[in-house]
Design an enzyme around this catalytic site. Structure first.
Site, PDB file in Angstrom:
ATOM      1  N   SER A 177       9.367 -29.027 -21.805  1.00 59.89           N
ATOM      2  CA  SER A 177       9.287 -30.565 -20.887  1.00 59.89           C
ATOM      3  C   SER A 177      10.783 -31.094 -20.629  1.00 59.89           C
ATOM      4  O   SER A 177      10.987 -32.153 -19.887  1.00 59.89           O
ATOM      5  CB  SER A 177       8.553 -31.339 -21.495  1.00 59.89           C
ATOM      6  OG  SER A 177       7.223 -30.989 -21.024  1.00 59.89           O
ATOM      7  N   LYS A 215      12.189 -41.978 -20.919  1.00 55.78           N
ATOM      8  CA  LYS A 215      11.047 -41.299 -20.443  1.00 55.78           C
ATOM      9  C   LYS A 215       9.803 -42.210 -20.836  1.00 55.78           C
ATOM     10  O   LYS A 215       9.716 -42.944 -22.133  1.00 55.78           O
ATOM     11  CB  LYS A 215      10.478 -39.912 -21.185  1.00 55.78           C
ATOM     12  CG  LYS A 215       9.258 -39.393 -20.771  1.00 55.78           C
ATOM     13  CD  LYS A 215       9.316 -37.953 -21.438  1.00 55.78           C
ATOM     14  CE  LYS A 215       8.055 -36.859 -20.968  1.00 55.78           C
ATOM     15  NZ  LYS A 215       7.946 -35.587 -21.600  1.00 55.78           N
ATOM     16  N   SER A 220       7.290 -31.780 -18.390  1.00 56.31           N
ATOM     17  CA  SER A 220       6.702 -33.019 -18.020  1.00 56.31           C
ATOM     18  C   SER A 220       7.843 -34.242 -17.968  1.00 56.31           C
ATOM     19  O   SER A 220       7.658 -35.418 -17.280  1.00 56.31           O
ATOM     20  CB  SER A 220       5.837 -33.491 -19.311  1.00 56.31           C
ATOM     21  OG  SER A 220       6.540 -33.770 -20.577  1.00 56.31           O
TER      22      SER A 220
END
Lengths: 478, 94
Positions: A171, A72, A147
Protein backbone atom coordinates in the site's frame (compact mmCIF):
# COMPACT_ATOMS: atom_id res chain seq x y z
CA UNK A 1 1.19 31.86 -6.68
CA UNK A 2 4.58 33.24 -7.63
CA UNK A 3 6.79 31.48 -10.17
CA UNK A 4 9.49 31.26 -7.50
CA UNK A 5 7.16 29.31 -5.21
CA UNK A 6 6.08 26.95 -8.01
CA UNK A 7 9.74 26.39 -8.82
CA UNK A 8 10.40 25.64 -5.13
CA UNK A 9 7.49 23.18 -5.02
CA UNK A 10 9.02 21.29 -7.93
CA UNK A 11 12.19 20.70 -5.93
CA UNK A 12 12.51 17.81 -3.47
CA UNK A 13 11.72 18.03 0.24
CA UNK A 14 15.44 17.82 1.03
CA UNK A 15 16.08 20.80 -1.26
CA UNK A 16 13.18 22.77 0.19
CA UNK A 17 14.47 22.22 3.74
CA UNK A 18 17.94 23.35 2.65
CA UNK A 19 16.45 26.47 1.06
CA UNK A 20 14.49 27.31 4.22
CA UNK A 21 17.62 26.85 6.32
CA UNK A 22 19.61 29.03 3.90
CA UNK A 23 16.98 31.76 4.17
CA UNK A 24 16.09 31.72 0.46
CA UNK A 25 12.66 30.14 1.05
CA UNK A 26 10.16 31.28 3.67
CA UNK A 27 8.64 28.38 5.63
CA UNK A 28 5.37 30.22 6.27
CA UNK A 29 4.90 31.18 2.61
CA UNK A 30 5.69 27.62 1.62
CA UNK A 31 3.24 26.17 4.14
CA UNK A 32 0.52 28.49 2.87
CA UNK A 33 1.33 27.56 -0.72
CA UNK A 34 0.93 23.85 0.02
CA UNK A 35 -2.16 24.48 2.15
CA UNK A 36 -3.90 26.47 -0.58
CA UNK A 37 -2.89 23.96 -3.26
CA UNK A 38 -4.26 21.13 -1.09
CA UNK A 39 -7.49 23.08 -0.51
CA UNK A 40 -7.88 23.54 -4.29
CA UNK A 41 -6.96 19.91 -5.04
CA UNK A 42 -9.17 18.32 -7.73
CA UNK A 43 -7.96 14.72 -7.29
CA UNK A 44 -9.80 14.19 -3.98
CA UNK A 45 -6.47 13.38 -2.36
CA UNK A 46 -7.29 15.08 0.93
CA UNK A 47 -9.90 14.20 3.54
CA UNK A 48 -8.88 17.17 5.69
CA UNK A 49 -6.94 20.36 4.98
CA UNK A 50 -5.77 22.57 7.85
CA UNK A 51 -7.78 25.81 7.91
CA UNK A 52 -4.64 27.85 8.51
CA UNK A 53 -0.95 27.61 9.29
CA UNK A 54 0.01 27.02 12.94
CA UNK A 55 0.49 30.28 14.85
CA UNK A 56 4.12 29.39 15.28
CA UNK A 57 6.10 27.22 12.86
CA UNK A 58 9.12 25.20 13.97
CA UNK A 59 12.31 27.16 13.50
CA UNK A 60 14.91 27.01 10.75
CA UNK A 61 17.24 25.39 13.26
CA UNK A 62 15.07 22.25 13.51
CA UNK A 63 15.97 19.31 11.24
CA UNK A 64 12.80 19.56 9.14
CA UNK A 65 12.54 23.37 9.34
CA UNK A 66 8.73 23.54 9.40
CA UNK A 67 8.20 21.71 6.11
CA UNK A 68 4.66 20.26 5.99
CA UNK A 69 3.91 16.56 5.55
CA UNK A 70 0.63 15.07 4.32
CA UNK A 71 -0.53 12.28 6.61
CA UNK A 72 -2.57 9.24 5.61
CA UNK A 73 -5.98 9.41 7.24
CA UNK A 74 -5.44 6.30 9.40
CA UNK A 75 -2.69 7.89 11.51
CA UNK A 76 -4.26 9.27 14.68
CA UNK A 77 -3.57 12.98 15.00
CA UNK A 78 -4.76 14.67 18.18
CA UNK A 79 -7.81 16.85 17.61
CA UNK A 80 -7.63 16.43 13.82
CA UNK A 81 -10.09 14.17 11.94
CA UNK A 82 -8.63 10.64 11.59
CA UNK A 83 -11.21 8.54 9.80
CA UNK A 84 -9.24 5.78 8.02
CA UNK A 85 -11.38 6.39 4.94
CA UNK A 86 -14.42 5.03 6.77
CA UNK A 87 -17.95 6.29 7.33
CA UNK A 88 -17.78 4.57 10.69
CA UNK A 89 -15.10 6.98 11.92
CA UNK A 90 -16.45 10.10 10.22
CA UNK A 91 -15.64 13.07 12.44
CA UNK A 92 -13.48 11.06 14.86
CA UNK A 93 -11.00 13.33 16.66
CA UNK A 94 -8.36 11.18 18.38
CA UNK A 95 -7.23 12.23 21.86
CA UNK A 96 -3.60 11.36 21.00
CA UNK A 97 -1.10 11.37 18.14
CA UNK A 98 0.57 8.36 16.52
CA UNK A 99 4.21 7.94 17.59
CA UNK A 100 5.54 8.08 14.01
CA UNK A 101 3.70 11.35 13.36
CA UNK A 102 4.85 12.80 16.68
CA UNK A 103 8.46 11.96 15.86
CA UNK A 104 8.24 13.94 12.62
CA UNK A 105 6.60 16.85 14.45
CA UNK A 106 9.34 16.71 17.10
CA UNK A 107 11.91 16.99 14.30
CA UNK A 108 10.33 20.24 13.12
CA UNK A 109 7.70 19.00 10.69
CA UNK A 110 4.19 20.42 10.44
CA UNK A 111 1.11 19.03 8.72
CA UNK A 112 -1.29 20.71 6.34
CA UNK A 113 -3.65 17.80 5.79
CA UNK A 114 -4.80 14.20 6.00
CA UNK A 115 -5.01 12.07 2.90
CA UNK A 116 -7.63 9.84 1.36
CA UNK A 117 -7.23 6.06 1.41
CA UNK A 118 -9.05 2.81 0.87
CA UNK A 119 -11.26 2.19 3.89
CA UNK A 120 -9.09 0.80 6.72
CA UNK A 121 -6.34 0.41 4.07
CA UNK A 122 -8.20 -2.43 2.35
CA UNK A 123 -7.73 -1.89 -1.34
CA UNK A 124 -5.26 -1.30 -4.13
CA UNK A 125 -6.93 1.53 -6.05
CA UNK A 126 -8.32 4.01 -3.51
CA UNK A 127 -11.79 3.25 -4.85
CA UNK A 128 -12.84 1.78 -1.50
CA UNK A 129 -12.82 5.11 0.36
CA UNK A 130 -16.09 6.22 1.95
CA UNK A 131 -15.09 9.74 0.87
CA UNK A 132 -14.90 8.93 -2.83
CA UNK A 133 -12.04 7.76 -5.03
CA UNK A 134 -8.80 9.70 -5.48
CA UNK A 135 -7.71 10.43 -9.06
CA UNK A 136 -4.21 9.97 -10.45
CA UNK A 137 -2.54 13.35 -11.17
CA UNK A 138 -0.80 11.82 -14.21
CA UNK A 139 -4.19 10.97 -15.73
CA UNK A 140 -7.38 11.78 -13.80
CA UNK A 141 -9.30 8.95 -15.51
CA UNK A 142 -7.02 6.51 -13.71
CA UNK A 143 -6.57 5.30 -10.14
CA UNK A 144 -3.59 6.47 -8.05
CA UNK A 145 -3.18 3.01 -6.54
CA UNK A 146 -3.85 2.15 -2.96
CA UNK A 147 -4.31 2.02 -0.20
CA UNK A 148 -2.10 5.10 0.36
CA UNK A 149 -3.45 6.60 -2.88
CA UNK A 150 -4.28 10.01 -1.43
CA UNK A 151 -0.75 10.39 -0.06
CA UNK A 152 0.75 9.48 -3.45
CA UNK A 153 -1.61 11.71 -5.44
CA UNK A 154 -0.93 14.65 -3.10
CA UNK A 155 2.84 14.37 -3.56
CA UNK A 156 2.67 13.70 -7.32
CA UNK A 157 0.48 16.78 -7.84
CA UNK A 158 2.77 19.00 -5.75
CA UNK A 159 0.11 19.43 -3.07
CA UNK A 160 2.51 18.12 -0.44
CA UNK A 161 6.31 17.92 -0.49
CA UNK A 162 6.13 14.39 0.93
CA UNK A 163 3.67 12.15 2.70
CA UNK A 164 3.28 9.38 5.24
CA UNK A 165 1.71 6.14 4.08
CA UNK A 166 1.25 2.65 5.41
CA UNK A 167 1.94 -0.64 3.68
CA UNK A 168 0.37 -4.00 4.58
CA UNK A 169 0.76 -5.83 1.26
CA UNK A 170 2.03 -3.06 -1.02
CA UNK A 171 0.00 0.00 0.00
CA UNK A 172 3.00 2.37 -0.07
CA UNK A 173 4.96 0.82 -2.94
CA UNK A 174 2.15 0.34 -5.48
CA UNK A 175 0.67 3.88 -5.26
CA UNK A 176 4.22 5.27 -5.40
CA UNK A 177 4.71 3.24 -8.59
CA UNK A 178 1.40 4.37 -10.11
CA UNK A 179 2.16 8.03 -9.35
CA UNK A 180 5.84 8.15 -10.39
CA UNK A 181 7.21 8.47 -6.84
CA UNK A 182 9.52 6.83 -4.34
CA UNK A 183 7.81 4.67 -1.69
CA UNK A 184 9.58 2.76 1.06
CA UNK A 185 8.20 -0.02 3.24
CA UNK A 186 10.84 -0.53 5.91
CA UNK A 187 11.60 -3.69 7.89
CA UNK A 188 8.61 -4.79 9.97
CA UNK A 189 8.99 -3.30 13.44
CA UNK A 190 11.30 -0.46 12.49
CA UNK A 191 8.58 2.17 12.91
CA UNK A 192 6.08 2.20 15.78
CA UNK A 193 2.52 1.23 14.89
CA UNK A 194 1.15 3.04 17.96
CA UNK A 195 -1.66 5.31 16.80
CA UNK A 196 -2.05 3.69 13.39
CA UNK A 197 -5.61 2.45 13.01
CA UNK A 198 -4.85 -1.26 12.59
CA UNK A 199 -5.58 -3.40 9.55
CA UNK A 200 -3.34 -6.51 9.86
CA UNK A 201 -1.02 -6.11 12.81
CA UNK A 202 1.62 -8.66 11.81
CA UNK A 203 2.07 -6.88 8.44
CA UNK A 204 1.25 -3.16 8.86
CA UNK A 205 4.22 -0.79 8.51
CA UNK A 206 4.39 2.97 8.11
CA UNK A 207 6.76 4.58 5.63
CA UNK A 208 7.49 7.57 3.41
CA UNK A 209 6.12 8.47 -0.02
CA UNK A 210 8.44 11.05 -1.56
CA UNK A 211 9.81 12.57 -4.76
CA UNK A 212 13.39 11.36 -4.21
CA UNK A 213 15.29 8.55 -2.56
CA UNK A 214 17.14 11.04 -0.36
CA UNK A 215 13.76 12.37 0.84
CA UNK A 216 12.66 8.83 1.74
CA UNK A 217 15.87 8.30 3.72
CA UNK A 218 15.43 11.61 5.52
CA UNK A 219 11.82 10.96 6.50
CA UNK A 220 12.57 7.38 7.57
CA UNK A 221 15.46 8.55 9.75
CA UNK A 222 13.02 10.52 11.90
CA UNK A 223 10.12 8.00 11.85
CA UNK A 224 12.01 4.89 12.94
CA UNK A 225 12.78 3.81 16.46
CA UNK A 226 11.67 1.51 19.23
CA UNK A 227 8.55 2.62 21.06
CA UNK A 228 7.44 1.42 24.48
CA UNK A 229 3.87 1.73 23.26
CA UNK A 230 4.30 -0.86 20.47
CA UNK A 231 5.76 -4.12 21.73
CA UNK A 232 6.52 -5.26 18.16
CA UNK A 233 8.63 -2.18 17.47
CA UNK A 234 12.37 -2.64 17.44
CA UNK A 235 13.75 0.30 15.48
CA UNK A 236 16.55 0.01 12.95
CA UNK A 237 19.95 -1.38 13.89
CA UNK A 238 22.03 1.39 12.38
CA UNK A 239 21.36 5.07 11.68
CA UNK A 240 19.92 5.90 8.26
CA UNK A 241 22.56 7.57 6.11
CA UNK A 242 21.95 10.14 3.40
CA UNK A 243 22.20 8.03 0.23
CA UNK A 244 25.06 9.13 -2.01
CA UNK A 245 25.87 5.95 -3.90
CA UNK A 246 26.35 6.36 -7.65
CA UNK A 247 28.26 3.19 -8.50
CA UNK A 248 27.01 -0.39 -8.27
CA UNK A 249 30.26 -2.22 -8.91
CA UNK A 250 30.16 -5.62 -7.25
CA UNK A 251 26.47 -5.44 -6.40
CA UNK A 252 24.61 -8.68 -7.05
CA UNK A 253 21.01 -8.14 -8.13
CA UNK A 254 18.69 -11.15 -8.19
CA UNK A 255 15.60 -11.25 -10.36
CA UNK A 256 13.04 -13.81 -9.21
CA UNK A 257 11.41 -15.31 -12.24
CA UNK A 258 8.22 -15.94 -10.23
CA UNK A 259 7.67 -12.19 -9.78
CA UNK A 260 8.95 -10.80 -13.05
CA UNK A 261 7.73 -13.07 -15.82
CA UNK A 262 4.20 -14.28 -16.36
CA UNK A 263 1.49 -11.75 -15.58
CA UNK A 264 3.63 -8.64 -16.08
CA UNK A 265 2.39 -6.29 -18.82
CA UNK A 266 4.82 -5.93 -21.76
CA UNK A 267 5.33 -2.18 -21.25
CA UNK A 268 6.12 -2.69 -17.56
CA UNK A 269 8.50 -5.53 -18.39
CA UNK A 270 10.30 -3.42 -21.00
CA UNK A 271 10.82 -0.61 -18.47
CA UNK A 272 11.98 -3.11 -15.84
CA UNK A 273 14.48 -4.71 -18.21
CA UNK A 274 15.80 -1.33 -19.32
CA UNK A 275 16.38 -0.41 -15.67
CA UNK A 276 18.30 -3.64 -15.13
CA UNK A 277 20.51 -2.72 -18.11
CA UNK A 278 21.25 0.63 -16.45
CA UNK A 279 22.14 -1.20 -13.24
CA UNK A 280 24.57 -3.33 -15.21
CA UNK A 281 26.03 -0.20 -16.77
CA UNK A 282 26.71 1.01 -13.22
CA UNK A 283 28.64 -2.19 -12.48
CA UNK A 284 26.00 -4.50 -11.00
CA UNK A 285 25.59 -8.12 -11.99
CA UNK A 286 22.08 -9.39 -12.62
CA UNK A 287 21.23 -13.06 -12.10
CA UNK A 288 18.06 -15.07 -11.87
CA UNK A 289 17.01 -16.30 -8.44
CA UNK A 290 14.08 -18.40 -7.33
CA UNK A 291 11.41 -17.82 -4.76
CA UNK A 292 9.61 -21.11 -5.34
CA UNK A 293 6.85 -20.46 -2.82
CA UNK A 294 6.16 -16.88 -3.94
CA UNK A 295 3.20 -18.00 -6.10
CA UNK A 296 1.50 -19.01 -2.83
CA UNK A 297 2.17 -15.69 -1.11
CA UNK A 298 -1.12 -14.12 -2.19
CA UNK A 299 -3.07 -17.11 -0.90
CA UNK A 300 -1.39 -16.86 2.49
CA UNK A 301 -1.78 -13.08 2.54
CA UNK A 302 -5.49 -13.19 1.76
CA UNK A 303 -5.99 -15.48 4.75
CA UNK A 304 -3.67 -13.75 7.24
CA UNK A 305 -4.60 -10.13 6.49
CA UNK A 306 -8.42 -10.58 6.54
CA UNK A 307 -8.17 -12.80 9.63
CA UNK A 308 -6.20 -10.17 11.53
CA UNK A 309 -8.50 -7.46 10.16
CA UNK A 310 -11.64 -9.26 11.31
CA UNK A 311 -10.18 -9.29 14.81
CA UNK A 312 -8.87 -5.71 14.73
CA UNK A 313 -12.12 -4.30 13.34
CA UNK A 314 -14.22 -5.92 16.06
CA UNK A 315 -13.43 -2.79 18.08
CA UNK A 316 -15.76 -0.77 15.86
CA UNK A 317 -18.97 -1.45 17.70
CA UNK A 318 -20.41 2.04 18.20
CA UNK A 319 -19.52 2.19 21.90
CA UNK A 320 -16.30 4.19 22.42
CA UNK A 321 -15.98 6.16 19.19
CA UNK A 322 -17.42 6.53 15.74
CA UNK A 323 -20.91 6.62 14.38
CA UNK A 324 -23.53 4.60 16.20
CA UNK A 325 -26.82 3.40 14.76
CA UNK A 326 -29.41 2.12 17.23
CA UNK A 327 -31.40 -1.00 16.41
CA UNK A 328 -35.15 -0.83 15.93
CA UNK A 329 -35.61 -3.36 18.73
CA UNK A 330 -33.39 -1.31 21.04
CA UNK A 331 -31.02 -4.25 21.65
CA UNK A 332 -27.28 -4.09 22.26
CA UNK A 333 -26.40 -6.76 19.67
CA UNK A 334 -28.72 -5.02 17.23
CA UNK A 335 -26.86 -1.74 17.81
CA UNK A 336 -23.50 -3.41 17.12
CA UNK A 337 -24.85 -5.05 13.99
CA UNK A 338 -26.56 -2.01 12.51
CA UNK A 339 -23.57 0.24 13.32
CA UNK A 340 -21.24 -2.11 11.45
CA UNK A 341 -23.57 -3.08 8.62
CA UNK A 342 -24.49 0.44 7.60
CA UNK A 343 -21.10 2.11 8.19
CA UNK A 344 -18.64 -0.38 6.69
CA UNK A 345 -18.13 -0.44 2.93
CA UNK A 346 -18.47 -3.53 0.75
CA UNK A 347 -14.76 -4.45 0.63
CA UNK A 348 -14.33 -4.12 4.40
CA UNK A 349 -17.34 -6.35 4.98
CA UNK A 350 -16.02 -8.87 2.45
CA UNK A 351 -12.68 -9.06 4.26
CA UNK A 352 -14.27 -9.27 7.70
CA UNK A 353 -16.39 -12.16 6.38
CA UNK A 354 -13.35 -13.86 4.85
CA UNK A 355 -11.32 -13.40 8.04
CA UNK A 356 -14.11 -14.48 10.36
CA UNK A 357 -14.60 -17.59 8.24
CA UNK A 358 -10.85 -18.33 8.31
CA UNK A 359 -10.77 -18.06 12.10
CA UNK A 360 -14.03 -19.88 12.78
CA UNK A 361 -14.11 -23.25 14.55
CA UNK A 362 -13.11 -26.12 12.31
CA UNK A 363 -11.35 -24.01 9.68
CA UNK A 364 -8.51 -22.43 11.65
CA UNK A 365 -5.89 -25.13 11.07
CA UNK A 366 -6.62 -25.43 7.35
CA UNK A 367 -6.66 -21.67 6.83
CA UNK A 368 -4.84 -19.39 9.31
CA UNK A 369 -2.52 -22.11 10.61
CA UNK A 370 -1.68 -23.21 7.09
CA UNK A 371 -1.08 -19.62 5.92
CA UNK A 372 1.36 -19.04 8.79
CA UNK A 373 3.33 -22.09 7.64
CA UNK A 374 3.34 -20.87 4.05
CA UNK A 375 4.68 -17.61 5.47
CA UNK A 376 7.60 -19.53 6.96
CA UNK A 377 8.34 -21.01 3.51
CA UNK A 378 8.38 -17.51 1.99
CA UNK A 379 10.76 -16.28 4.71
CA UNK A 380 13.04 -19.25 3.93
CA UNK A 381 12.87 -18.54 0.17
CA UNK A 382 14.13 -15.00 0.70
CA UNK A 383 16.86 -16.17 3.09
CA UNK A 384 18.09 -18.63 0.45
CA UNK A 385 18.00 -15.97 -2.27
CA UNK A 386 19.92 -13.46 -0.13
CA UNK A 387 22.67 -16.05 0.31
CA UNK A 388 23.31 -15.61 -3.42
CA UNK A 389 22.47 -11.96 -4.13
CA UNK A 390 22.52 -8.64 -2.28
CA UNK A 391 19.18 -7.23 -3.42
CA UNK A 392 16.15 -8.54 -5.28
CA UNK A 393 14.57 -6.55 -8.09
CA UNK A 394 11.05 -6.91 -9.49
CA UNK A 395 8.48 -4.67 -11.11
CA UNK A 396 6.45 -3.09 -8.28
CA UNK A 397 3.13 -3.76 -9.96
CA UNK A 398 2.25 -5.85 -13.01
CA UNK A 399 0.56 -2.92 -14.75
CA UNK A 400 0.61 0.85 -14.89
CA UNK A 401 -2.27 2.77 -13.26
CA UNK A 402 -5.55 1.42 -14.60
CA UNK A 403 -8.84 3.17 -15.28
CA UNK A 404 -11.24 3.93 -12.46
CA UNK A 405 -13.79 1.11 -12.27
CA UNK A 406 -11.69 -1.21 -14.42
CA UNK A 407 -11.01 -3.75 -11.68
CA UNK A 408 -13.42 -2.77 -8.93
CA UNK A 409 -16.11 -5.27 -9.95
CA UNK A 410 -13.92 -8.31 -9.36
CA UNK A 411 -12.26 -8.43 -5.93
CA UNK A 412 -10.07 -11.39 -6.83
CA UNK A 413 -8.63 -9.65 -9.88
CA UNK A 414 -7.82 -6.63 -7.70
CA UNK A 415 -6.06 -8.88 -5.17
CA UNK A 416 -3.95 -10.54 -7.88
CA UNK A 417 -2.44 -7.13 -8.73
CA UNK A 418 -0.53 -7.28 -5.42
CA UNK A 419 1.55 -10.32 -6.30
CA UNK A 420 4.89 -8.51 -6.62
CA UNK A 421 4.65 -6.68 -3.29
CA UNK A 422 2.96 -9.16 -0.94
CA UNK A 423 5.89 -11.64 -0.59
CA UNK A 424 8.15 -8.93 0.95
CA UNK A 425 5.37 -7.99 3.37
CA UNK A 426 4.99 -11.57 4.51
CA UNK A 427 8.77 -11.84 5.01
CA UNK A 428 8.89 -8.49 6.85
CA UNK A 429 11.80 -7.28 4.72
CA UNK A 430 12.37 -3.72 3.47
CA UNK A 431 11.42 -2.86 -0.09
CA UNK A 432 11.46 0.39 -2.01
CA UNK A 433 9.71 1.38 -5.23
CA UNK A 434 11.33 3.95 -7.50
CA UNK A 435 10.10 5.11 -10.90
CA UNK A 436 11.88 3.27 -13.72
CA UNK A 437 10.27 5.16 -16.59
CA UNK A 438 7.02 5.54 -18.48
CA UNK A 439 4.84 3.07 -20.34
CA UNK A 440 1.94 4.48 -22.39
CA UNK A 441 2.79 7.84 -20.78
CA UNK A 442 2.27 6.47 -17.26
CA UNK A 443 4.87 5.79 -14.56
CA UNK A 444 6.27 2.30 -13.97
CA UNK A 445 7.70 1.25 -10.61
CA UNK A 446 10.87 -0.75 -9.95
CA UNK A 447 10.96 -2.58 -6.62
CA UNK A 448 14.22 -3.28 -4.78
CA UNK A 449 14.14 -5.49 -1.69
CA UNK A 450 16.88 -6.50 0.72
CA UNK A 451 17.26 -8.55 3.91
CA UNK A 452 15.77 -7.28 7.18
CA UNK A 453 17.45 -4.05 8.37
CA UNK A 454 19.19 -3.44 5.01
CA UNK A 455 17.53 -0.03 4.53
CA UNK A 456 20.83 1.75 3.94
CA UNK A 457 21.75 -0.79 1.26
CA UNK A 458 18.50 -0.57 -0.71
CA UNK A 459 18.36 3.22 -0.34
CA UNK A 460 21.90 3.45 -1.71
CA UNK A 461 21.16 1.19 -4.68
CA UNK A 462 17.89 3.04 -5.32
CA UNK A 463 19.74 6.36 -5.23
CA UNK A 464 22.34 5.21 -7.76
CA UNK A 465 19.62 3.98 -10.12
CA UNK A 466 17.51 7.09 -9.57
CA UNK A 467 20.45 9.28 -10.65
CA UNK A 468 21.11 7.09 -13.67
CA UNK A 469 17.45 6.80 -14.77
CA UNK A 470 16.75 10.51 -14.36
CA UNK A 471 12.96 10.17 -14.01
CA UNK A 472 11.16 13.52 -13.45
CA UNK A 473 9.04 13.05 -10.32
CA UNK A 474 7.69 16.58 -10.80
CA UNK A 475 6.17 15.49 -14.11
CA UNK A 476 2.57 15.81 -12.91
CA UNK A 477 2.99 19.10 -11.00
CA UNK A 478 1.01 21.95 -12.57
CA UNK B 1 -17.16 -24.04 -1.33
CA UNK B 2 -19.04 -21.74 1.04
CA UNK B 3 -22.82 -21.78 0.81
CA UNK B 4 -25.53 -19.33 1.75
CA UNK B 5 -26.10 -21.01 5.11
CA UNK B 6 -22.42 -20.68 6.06
CA UNK B 7 -22.41 -17.06 4.91
CA UNK B 8 -25.29 -16.26 7.25
CA UNK B 9 -23.50 -18.03 10.11
CA UNK B 10 -20.25 -16.10 9.53
CA UNK B 11 -22.15 -12.81 9.19
CA UNK B 12 -23.78 -13.42 12.55
CA UNK B 13 -20.36 -14.10 14.14
CA UNK B 14 -19.02 -10.86 12.61
CA UNK B 15 -22.06 -8.81 13.69
CA UNK B 16 -22.94 -8.00 10.11
CA UNK B 17 -26.33 -8.26 8.50
CA UNK B 18 -26.77 -9.19 4.86
CA UNK B 19 -29.82 -8.29 2.82
CA UNK B 20 -31.44 -11.46 1.43
CA UNK B 21 -30.42 -10.55 -2.11
CA UNK B 22 -26.76 -10.09 -1.02
CA UNK B 23 -26.30 -13.52 0.56
CA UNK B 24 -25.74 -15.58 -2.59
CA UNK B 25 -23.44 -12.98 -4.26
CA UNK B 26 -21.35 -12.91 -1.05
CA UNK B 27 -21.20 -16.72 -1.09
CA UNK B 28 -20.07 -16.64 -4.71
CA UNK B 29 -17.41 -13.96 -4.12
CA UNK B 30 -16.02 -15.67 -1.04
CA UNK B 31 -15.99 -19.01 -2.84
CA UNK B 32 -14.04 -17.50 -5.71
CA UNK B 33 -11.45 -16.02 -3.34
CA UNK B 34 -11.29 -19.21 -1.25
CA UNK B 35 -10.84 -21.19 -4.44
CA UNK B 36 -7.68 -19.22 -5.14
CA UNK B 37 -6.50 -19.54 -1.54
CA UNK B 38 -7.13 -23.30 -1.72
CA UNK B 39 -4.14 -23.57 -4.09
CA UNK B 40 -1.77 -23.49 -1.12
CA UNK B 41 -3.15 -26.88 -0.04
CA UNK B 42 -0.84 -28.38 -2.68
CA UNK B 43 2.22 -27.45 -0.59
CA UNK B 44 3.79 -30.02 1.70
CA UNK B 45 3.99 -28.24 5.03
CA UNK B 46 4.73 -31.18 7.31
CA UNK B 47 7.13 -30.10 10.02
CA UNK B 48 7.07 -26.42 8.98
CA UNK B 49 6.72 -24.11 11.96
CA UNK B 50 4.23 -21.23 11.72
CA UNK B 51 5.59 -17.66 11.54
CA UNK B 52 3.82 -15.22 13.81
CA UNK B 53 6.47 -12.50 13.96
CA UNK B 54 9.06 -12.16 11.23
CA UNK B 55 11.73 -10.50 13.37
CA UNK B 56 11.88 -12.33 16.70
CA UNK B 57 12.25 -10.05 19.71
CA UNK B 58 12.61 -10.91 23.37
CA UNK B 59 12.31 -9.04 26.62
CA UNK B 60 10.14 -6.28 25.23
CA UNK B 61 8.49 -5.34 28.50
CA UNK B 62 8.93 -1.69 29.33
CA UNK B 63 9.81 -0.57 32.85
CA UNK B 64 6.69 -0.75 35.01
CA UNK B 65 6.36 2.98 35.55
CA UNK B 66 2.90 4.50 35.79
CA UNK B 67 2.26 7.40 33.45
CA UNK B 68 -0.70 9.74 33.53
CA UNK B 69 -3.53 8.16 31.49
CA UNK B 70 -6.09 10.01 29.40
CA UNK B 71 -8.49 11.83 31.68
CA UNK B 72 -11.97 10.35 31.91
CA UNK B 73 -13.41 13.38 30.18
CA UNK B 74 -11.05 13.02 27.22
CA UNK B 75 -11.55 9.26 27.00
CA UNK B 76 -15.31 9.72 26.86
CA UNK B 77 -15.23 12.67 24.48
CA UNK B 78 -15.54 10.63 21.28
CA UNK B 79 -18.22 8.23 22.49
CA UNK B 80 -21.57 8.44 20.67
CA UNK B 81 -23.33 8.28 24.05
CA UNK B 82 -21.91 8.55 27.51
CA UNK B 83 -22.67 9.63 31.03
CA UNK B 84 -20.26 11.62 33.19
CA UNK B 85 -18.55 8.43 34.27
CA UNK B 86 -18.89 5.86 31.51
CA UNK B 87 -19.91 4.72 28.05
CA UNK B 88 -23.66 4.37 27.59
CA UNK B 89 -24.99 1.35 25.68
CA UNK B 90 -28.42 -0.25 25.24
CA UNK B 91 -29.19 -2.75 27.96
CA UNK B 92 -28.01 -6.27 27.04
CA UNK B 93 -31.36 -7.45 28.40
CA UNK B 94 -33.38 -5.27 26.05
Amino acid sequence: MSDALIDAIKTTATEQIAAIKAGTLDARELFEAYRSRAAADTTNAFTYVAPEAPAELPGRDTPLAGLPVAIKDLFCTEGVPSQAGSRLLEGYLPPYTATSVQKLLDAGSTSHGKTNQDEFAMGSSNENSAFGPTLNPWDPTRVPGGSSGGSAAAVAAGHAPWAMGTDTGGSIRQPAAFCGLVGLKPTYGSISRFGMIAFASSLDQAGPITRSVADAALMLSFMEGKDDRDMTSIGLREPIETPTRTDLTGLRIGVPEELSGEGIDPGVRASFEAALEEAKALGATVTQVHLPNAPHALSAYYVLAPAEASSNLSRFDGVRYGNRLEAEDGSLIGMYTRTRTENFGAEVKRRIMLGTYALSAGFYDASYGRAQRVRTKIVEDFAAAFAEVDVIATPTAPTVAYKLGEKSSDPLEMYLGDFCTVPMSLAGIPAISIPSGLSEGLPVGLQLAGPAFSENLILGVAHALEQKLGFDTAGAIR
Amino acid sequence: MIDAKQVLHVARLARLELAPEDVQPMADELSSILGHIEKMSSLDLDGVEPTTHVVPVEGVLRPDVAEPPLTREVALSQAPKHTETGFLVPSPQA
